[in-house]
Write an enzyme that holds these catalytic residues in place. Sequence first.
Site, PDB file in Angstrom:
ATOM      1  N   PRO A 193      15.550  -0.895 -15.265  1.00 27.16           N
ATOM      2  CA  PRO A 193      16.694  -0.479 -14.469  1.00 27.16           C
ATOM      3  C   PRO A 193      17.080   0.984 -14.632  1.00 27.16           C
ATOM      4  O   PRO A 193      17.046   1.529 -15.729  1.00 27.16           O
ATOM      5  CB  PRO A 193      17.837  -1.390 -14.957  1.00 27.16           C
ATOM      6  N   ASN A 194      17.436   1.559 -13.490  1.00 26.91           N
ATOM      7  CA  ASN A 194      17.937   2.929 -13.345  1.00 26.91           C
ATOM      8  C   ASN A 194      16.864   4.005 -13.472  1.00 26.91           C
ATOM      9  O   ASN A 194      17.126   5.177 -13.201  1.00 26.91           O
ATOM     10  CB  ASN A 194      19.095   3.209 -14.324  1.00 26.91           C
ATOM     11  N   ARG A 218      19.358  12.651 -12.181  1.00 27.82           N
ATOM     12  CA  ARG A 218      20.600  12.691 -12.955  1.00 27.82           C
ATOM     13  C   ARG A 218      20.244  12.851 -14.430  1.00 27.82           C
ATOM     14  O   ARG A 218      19.143  12.520 -14.843  1.00 27.82           O
ATOM     15  CB  ARG A 218      21.399  11.382 -12.786  1.00 27.82           C
ATOM     16  N   TYR A 221      16.835  12.963 -19.819  1.00 28.89           N
ATOM     17  CA  TYR A 221      15.602  12.347 -19.294  1.00 28.89           C
ATOM     18  C   TYR A 221      14.641  13.338 -18.644  1.00 28.89           C
ATOM     19  O   TYR A 221      13.563  12.931 -18.196  1.00 28.89           O
ATOM     20  CB  TYR A 221      15.974  11.234 -18.300  1.00 28.89           C
ATOM     21  N   ASN A 280       8.672   0.572 -20.132  1.00 30.19           N
ATOM     22  CA  ASN A 280       9.972   1.119 -20.498  1.00 30.19           C
ATOM     23  C   ASN A 280      10.997   0.172 -19.887  1.00 30.19           C
ATOM     24  O   ASN A 280      11.299   0.263 -18.700  1.00 30.19           O
ATOM     25  CB  ASN A 280      10.157   2.539 -19.949  1.00 30.19           C
ATOM     26  N   ALA A 287      17.590  -0.303 -20.300  1.00 29.68           N
ATOM     27  CA  ALA A 287      18.634  -0.950 -21.105  1.00 29.68           C
ATOM     28  C   ALA A 287      18.306  -2.408 -21.426  1.00 29.68           C
ATOM     29  O   ALA A 287      18.883  -2.971 -22.376  1.00 29.68           O
ATOM     30  CB  ALA A 287      19.976  -0.846 -20.388  1.00 29.68           C
ATOM     31  N   GLU A 299       5.522   0.095 -25.800  1.00 30.98           N
ATOM     32  CA  GLU A 299       6.898   0.322 -25.335  1.00 30.98           C
ATOM     33  C   GLU A 299       7.161   1.831 -25.333  1.00 30.98           C
ATOM     34  O   GLU A 299       6.845   2.509 -26.322  1.00 30.98           O
ATOM     35  CB  GLU A 299       7.858  -0.392 -26.306  1.00 30.98           C
ATOM     36  N   HIS A 342      10.071   4.869 -24.567  1.00 29.33           N
ATOM     37  CA  HIS A 342      11.414   5.352 -24.239  1.00 29.33           C
ATOM     38  C   HIS A 342      11.340   6.862 -24.100  1.00 29.33           C
ATOM     39  O   HIS A 342      10.792   7.540 -24.992  1.00 29.33           O
ATOM     40  CB  HIS A 342      12.432   4.981 -25.321  1.00 29.33           C
ATOM     41  N   ARG A 378      20.581   8.224 -30.542  1.00 30.04           N
ATOM     42  CA  ARG A 378      21.657   8.029 -29.570  1.00 30.04           C
ATOM     43  C   ARG A 378      22.660   6.988 -30.089  1.00 30.04           C
ATOM     44  O   ARG A 378      22.737   6.731 -31.285  1.00 30.04           O
ATOM     45  CB  ARG A 378      21.037   7.655 -28.219  1.00 30.04           C
TER      46      ARG A 378
HETATM   47  O1  CA2 Z   1      15.039   6.574 -23.131  1.00 34.22           O
HETATM   48  C1  CA2 Z   1      14.693   5.688 -22.358  1.00 34.22           C
HETATM   49  O2  CA2 Z   1      13.648   5.734 -21.721  1.00 34.22           O
HETATM   50  C2  CA2 Z   1      15.615   4.507 -22.103  1.00 34.22           C
HETATM   51  O3  CA2 Z   1      14.813   3.336 -22.018  1.00 34.22           O
HETATM   52  C3  CA2 Z   1      16.306   4.775 -20.793  1.00 34.22           C
HETATM   53  C4  CA2 Z   1      17.378   3.749 -20.435  1.00 34.22           C
HETATM   54  C5  CA2 Z   1      18.330   3.540 -21.604  1.00 34.22           C
HETATM   55  O4  CA2 Z   1      19.241   2.502 -21.293  1.00 34.22           O
HETATM   56  C6  CA2 Z   1      17.593   3.206 -22.877  1.00 34.22           C
HETATM   57  O5  CA2 Z   1      18.531   3.051 -23.903  1.00 34.22           O
HETATM   58  C7  CA2 Z   1      16.607   4.290 -23.222  1.00 34.22           C
HETATM   59  C8  CA2 Z   1      18.237   4.215 -19.265  1.00 34.22           C
HETATM   60  C9  CA2 Z   1      17.480   4.618 -18.087  1.00 34.22           C
HETATM   61  C10 CA2 Z   1      18.398   5.347 -17.189  1.00 34.22           C
HETATM   62  O6  CA2 Z   1      17.605   6.235 -16.490  1.00 34.22           O
HETATM   63  C11 CA2 Z   1      18.207   7.226 -15.824  1.00 34.22           C
HETATM   64  C12 CA2 Z   1      17.403   8.263 -15.472  1.00 34.22           C
HETATM   65  C13 CA2 Z   1      17.917   9.313 -14.805  1.00 34.22           C
HETATM   66  C14 CA2 Z   1      19.264   9.340 -14.468  1.00 34.22           C
HETATM   67  C15 CA2 Z   1      20.068   8.289 -14.825  1.00 34.22           C
HETATM   68  C16 CA2 Z   1      19.530   7.223 -15.495  1.00 34.22           C
END
Ligand code: CA2
Length: 160
Positions: A25-26, A33, A38, A89, A92, A113, A115, A122
Amino acid sequence: MQSPHYPVSKHGDIMPKPIYILNGPNLNLLGQRQPEIYGHETLEDVADTCAALAEDLGLTIRALQSNHEGQLIDWIHEARLKGAGIIINPGAYSHTSIAILDALNTFDGPVIEVHISNIHKREVFRHHSHVSARADAVIAGCGTEGYSLALRRIKSLVAA
Ligand code: CA2
């Protein structure tokens, strides 16, 4: 004689089973963003880089993203039949989903996996990942380069 484990292309070439690259997700918002966390690359950039690297490594990939837990689980089930390995990946869902862990536990090949951020640097709620209990390797904090690192590592694992 052709191996029954590999699909055959329309030209009759044996195609290696793909490495599934699953994003949760996301992650469809990558590059749009929070670049300070990221980076600037989009998920399409990541898929393009992985496809080019996979070709160099003699691998094929199937790169997929979903915001839905059940869809990710369905793709893991698909990979059980059609995939050589999984790079995931889970976003969340890493921190919440025993269902994704259970699905990965039904997969026989290597699982890595990834991240993008260093989840250990974090918030405390990001420090634990259920998926890590199944993963053969975990890459965190290498930015989007983590996917390429995972692909190189999975090449060694599928060859072993
Ligand atoms: O660091 C990572 O790759 C995460 O898996 C990313 C997840 C986060 O919940 C994990 O704790 C760590 C969140 C992905 C959100 O991705 C976005 C990317 C760009 C803008 C907003 C959100």
